[in-house]
Design an enzyme around this catalytic site. Structure first.
Site, PDB file in Angstrom:
ATOM      1  N   ARG A   8      91.882  49.013  29.842  1.00  0.00           N
ATOM      2  CA  ARG A   8      93.265  48.819  30.295  1.00  0.00           C
ATOM      3  C   ARG A   8      93.558  49.868  31.364  1.00  0.00           C
ATOM      4  O   ARG A   8      92.726  50.729  31.643  1.00  0.00           O
ATOM      5  CB  ARG A   8      94.268  48.833  29.128  1.00  0.00           C
ATOM      6  N   GLY A   9      94.769  49.773  31.957  1.00  0.00           N
ATOM      7  CA  GLY A   9      95.079  50.649  33.096  1.00  0.00           C
ATOM      8  C   GLY A   9      94.760  49.860  34.366  1.00  0.00           C
ATOM      9  O   GLY A   9      93.669  49.289  34.473  1.00  0.00           O
ATOM     10  N   ALA A  10      95.718  49.850  35.313  1.00  0.00           N
ATOM     11  CA  ALA A  10      95.608  48.944  36.461  1.00  0.00           C
ATOM     12  C   ALA A  10      94.273  49.022  37.227  1.00  0.00           C
ATOM     13  O   ALA A  10      93.594  48.003  37.396  1.00  0.00           O
ATOM     14  CB  ALA A  10      96.799  49.170  37.387  1.00  0.00           C
ATOM     15  N   ARG A  50      95.895  39.363  32.163  1.00  0.00           N
ATOM     16  CA  ARG A  50      97.097  40.207  32.126  1.00  0.00           C
ATOM     17  C   ARG A  50      97.826  40.055  33.460  1.00  0.00           C
ATOM     18  O   ARG A  50      97.220  40.250  34.513  1.00  0.00           O
ATOM     19  CB  ARG A  50      96.719  41.688  31.877  1.00  0.00           C
ATOM     20  N   GLN A  74      99.261  54.607  24.051  1.00  0.00           N
ATOM     21  CA  GLN A  74      98.289  55.051  25.069  1.00  0.00           C
ATOM     22  C   GLN A  74      98.437  56.545  25.363  1.00  0.00           C
ATOM     23  O   GLN A  74      97.482  57.175  25.809  1.00  0.00           O
ATOM     24  CB  GLN A  74      98.478  54.271  26.388  1.00  0.00           C
ATOM     25  N   ASP A 125     101.524  50.052  37.825  1.00  0.00           N
ATOM     26  CA  ASP A 125     100.779  48.788  37.747  1.00  0.00           C
ATOM     27  C   ASP A 125     101.029  47.914  38.965  1.00  0.00           C
ATOM     28  O   ASP A 125     100.218  47.054  39.307  1.00  0.00           O
ATOM     29  CB  ASP A 125     101.161  48.033  36.472  1.00  0.00           C
ATOM     30  N   LYS A 160     104.257  51.208  32.710  1.00  0.00           N
ATOM     31  CA  LYS A 160     104.363  51.086  31.254  1.00  0.00           C
ATOM     32  C   LYS A 160     105.806  51.184  30.773  1.00  0.00           C
ATOM     33  O   LYS A 160     106.561  52.036  31.242  1.00  0.00           O
ATOM     34  CB  LYS A 160     103.496  52.191  30.618  1.00  0.00           C
TER      35      LYS A 160
END
Ligand code: MRU
Length: 348
Positions: free
Chosen positions: A49-51, A92, A197, A238, A249
């Site tokens: 995860r994470g852009a 996503r 996170q 993001d 987030k």
């Protein structure tokens, strides 16, 4: 030099190796994928995860799809890639780095002549994208480090670190570069409910690299700011619009508002691949996640049955709350419409 030894995603022997982030902080485990459907599933289930990490995962997913393809002609290969693109794209919706990375790989595929050449150039392009991500973060870190001073205590939210990129990180990359420049700083990480996170990943990553970090519940942001325990904020993004509206987030908007109230500078750190210069705020799809993330903690039920739940994964912070946007091309300052345009022009 404080270079995180965490490498989130890697291409090795025609397969993708990732840290399984669902196991952190208890176990540092790696998973290996050879099928793009498994990569798509890993993105969906937050194994990765994470852009920027999602973007590189998408590119590696297309590389796996090309390797596995039995296509005999360029057209057949492009059609297989189109199918894989759709599956990966639908994982996503909010982080724009995913579509940026998928489109880059498809452009490489279209430019090739024959099947073997295209397969090879896709793999090379995806590997280069991963290497470039690390370089970009380090350059961004250097620009950002100039905004932070000796003895600063810096708040961050979610995880915009090595674990959200290939390595080094965006917001945490700025923190790493500030320490590498010789300044003594401390970090406050929010836990980042409901998927944690901040506590599971940021606190783990910073402790792993020996960086001074305190963890706070999300609900303590006001307390910490009102009591002078923090003097700057840096978070990732993001998606950033040409107007300087930042999607990040859930909870980022609250922190930015609280920072404004207390005159605390609030910075975003993100690569140019996180900018979406076409969309307007209302066009951006905010991912809505499983209600169980809110009604349970671990295996324990923490809410009554059938309660209604609103669980957006991201929110939008308006430009008037943002002090500066740190990128690999420099730092954009208000008015953002102008400064963002300038950054892209200078980077051409
Ligand atoms: O839901 P996640 O964990 O993918 O959300 C991650 C974030 O919101 C990060 O702050 C953002 O992707 C920037 S990461 C460098």
């Amino acid at each position: 030099m404080i270079h995180s030894s965490l490498r989130t995603i890697e291409w090795k022997d025609n397969s993708v190796i990732m840290i399984d982030q669902t196991k952190l902080p208890s176990k540092l485990e790696f998973v290996k994928f050879t099928d793009f459907n498994d990569v798509a599933n890993a993105i969906k289930t937050l194994v990765v995860r994470g852009a920027p990490a999602i973007g590189v995962s998408g590119a590696f997913g297309l590389a796996l799809a090309s390797i596995k393809s039995a296509a005999k002609t360029k057209d057949e290969l492009l059609s297989d890639l189109k199918n894989a693109y759709k599956v990966l794209f639908e994982t996503r919706p909010t982080a724009v780095n995913l579509v940026w990375a998928l489109d880059k790989i498809i452009t490489v595929a279209r430019e090739g002549n024959d099947v073997a050449e295209i397969k090879n150039s896709i793999v090379e392009a995806a590997k280069k994208m991963a290497e470039d991500d690390v370089k970009t973060n380090m350059t961004m870190g250097k620009h950002g480090s100039e905004l932070f001073n000796e003895n600063d205590t810096i708040m961050t939210h979610c995880n915009a670190g090595a674990l959200a990129t290939v390595a080094y990180g965006t917001a945490l990359g700025v923190i790493r570069a500030t320490i590498e420049s010789g300044k003594n700083i401390k970090v406050i990480a929010t836990e980042t409910r409901p998927v944690q996170q901040g506590s599971r990943l940021t606190a783990f990553e910073l402790k792993h690299d020996g960086i001074d970090v305190d963890l706070i519940p999300d609900t303590a942001v006001g307390y910490v700011m009102a009591n002078g325990l923090v003097n700057k904020v840096v978070v990732g993004a993001d998606r950033i619009l040409r107007t300087g509206h930042v999607f990040n987030k859930i909870g980022t908007y609250q922190i930015a508002t609280m920072a404004k109230q207390h005159n605390i500078p609030f910075y975003i750190a993100a690569p140019l691949s996180t900018f979406d210069l076409k969309s307007n705020p209302k066009d951006v799809i905010i991912e809505q996640r499983n209600p169980a993330e809110v009604t349970t903690i671990g295996d324990k039920k923490t809410a009554p049955d059938d309660v209604g739940v609103i669980n957006p994964a991201f929110d939008m912070t308006p430009p008037e709350l943002i002090t500066g946007i740190i990128t690999e091309a420099g730092v954009a300052k208000p008015p953002y419409e102008e400064s963002i345009k300038k950054l892209f022009k200078a980077n051409k």
